[in-house]
Design a protein around this motif. Structure first.
Motif, PDB file in Angstrom:
ATOM      1  N   SER A   1       0.539  -1.479  -0.193  1.00 46.66           N
ATOM      2  CA  SER A   1      -0.191  -0.104   0.205  1.00 46.66           C
ATOM      3  C   SER A   1       1.004   0.971  -0.245  1.00 46.66           C
ATOM      4  O   SER A   1       0.205   2.101  -0.968  1.00 46.66           O
ATOM      5  N   ASP A   2       1.963   1.479   0.878  1.00 50.41           N
ATOM      6  CA  ASP A   2       3.181   2.950   0.785  1.00 50.41           C
ATOM      7  C   ASP A   2       3.212   2.923  -0.221  1.00 50.41           C
ATOM      8  O   ASP A   2       3.688   3.664  -0.608  1.00 50.41           O
ATOM      9  N   GLU A   3       3.898   1.450  -1.179  1.00 50.58           N
ATOM     10  CA  GLU A   3       4.690   1.815  -2.704  1.00 50.58           C
ATOM     11  C   GLU A   3       3.084   2.336  -3.939  1.00 50.58           C
ATOM     12  O   GLU A   3       3.489   3.355  -4.390  1.00 50.58           O
ATOM     13  N   VAL A   4       1.955   1.906  -3.807  1.00 49.42           N
ATOM     14  CA  VAL A   4       0.588   2.741  -4.334  1.00 49.42           C
ATOM     15  C   VAL A   4       0.706   3.956  -4.261  1.00 49.42           C
ATOM     16  O   VAL A   4       0.763   4.932  -4.896  1.00 49.42           O
ATOM     17  N   MET A   5       1.024   3.997  -2.599  1.00 50.48           N
ATOM     18  CA  MET A   5       0.730   5.295  -2.610  1.00 50.48           C
ATOM     19  C   MET A   5       1.288   5.778  -3.096  1.00 50.48           C
ATOM     20  O   MET A   5       1.398   7.435  -3.449  1.00 50.48           O
TER      21      MET A   5
ATOM     22  N   GLN B   1      -7.981   0.668  -3.710  1.00 46.71           N
ATOM     23  CA  GLN B   1      -7.120   1.404  -4.772  1.00 46.71           C
ATOM     24  C   GLN B   1      -7.214   2.696  -4.358  1.00 46.71           C
ATOM     25  O   GLN B   1      -7.874   3.794  -4.254  1.00 46.71           O
ATOM     26  N   GLY B   2      -5.976   3.301  -3.925  1.00 44.71           N
ATOM     27  CA  GLY B   2      -5.737   3.814  -3.479  1.00 44.71           C
ATOM     28  C   GLY B   2      -4.997   5.231  -4.704  1.00 44.71           C
ATOM     29  O   GLY B   2      -5.109   5.128  -5.864  1.00 44.71           O
ATOM     30  N   SER B   3      -5.364   6.152  -4.208  1.00 43.55           N
ATOM     31  CA  SER B   3      -5.360   7.882  -5.106  1.00 43.55           C
ATOM     32  C   SER B   3      -4.981   8.638  -4.460  1.00 43.55           C
ATOM     33  O   SER B   3      -5.573   8.866  -3.239  1.00 43.55           O
ATOM     34  N   VAL B   4      -4.180   9.789  -4.930  1.00 44.64           N
ATOM     35  CA  VAL B   4      -3.589  11.192  -3.966  1.00 44.64           C
ATOM     36  C   VAL B   4      -3.975  12.522  -5.000  1.00 44.64           C
ATOM     37  O   VAL B   4      -4.209  12.151  -6.494  1.00 44.64           O
TER      38      VAL B   4
END
Length: 84
Positions: A3-7, A79-82
């Motif tokens: 999750s950290d890598e995705v973010m 799904q992570g998004s910023v």
């Protein structure tokens, strides 16, 4: 973790997209793009349980148990998004 890598990837992509937009605004307004002054991360959060309970009761489910029974839970990934 994963999750950290995705973010981290989402942050890199968001900054790149923001820079492209900023350059476009600068060119369209005849300005020169300067240094970054501020950067703010916006992340969406899940709806708190109390809000789900209140909205569910208003929708006619009557109780959180009945609302939960009406909402299927499926295995998968979030799904992570910023947004920058």
């Amino acid at each position: 973790g994963e999750s950290d890598e995705v973010m981290a990837e989402a942050r890199d992509a968001a900054v790149e997209e923001a820079a492209v937009k900023a350059q476009q605004y600068a060119e369209a307004s005849g300005q020169t793009l300067g240094d970054v002054v501020t950067l703010r991360e916006v992340r969406t959060r899940p709806l708190p349980t109390r809000d789900i309970e209140l909205h569910g009761a208003k929708a006619g489910y009557g109780s959180l148990d009945r609302l939960a029974a009406a909402m299927p839970i499926r295995a998968g990934r979030d799904q992570g998004s910023v947004t920058v």
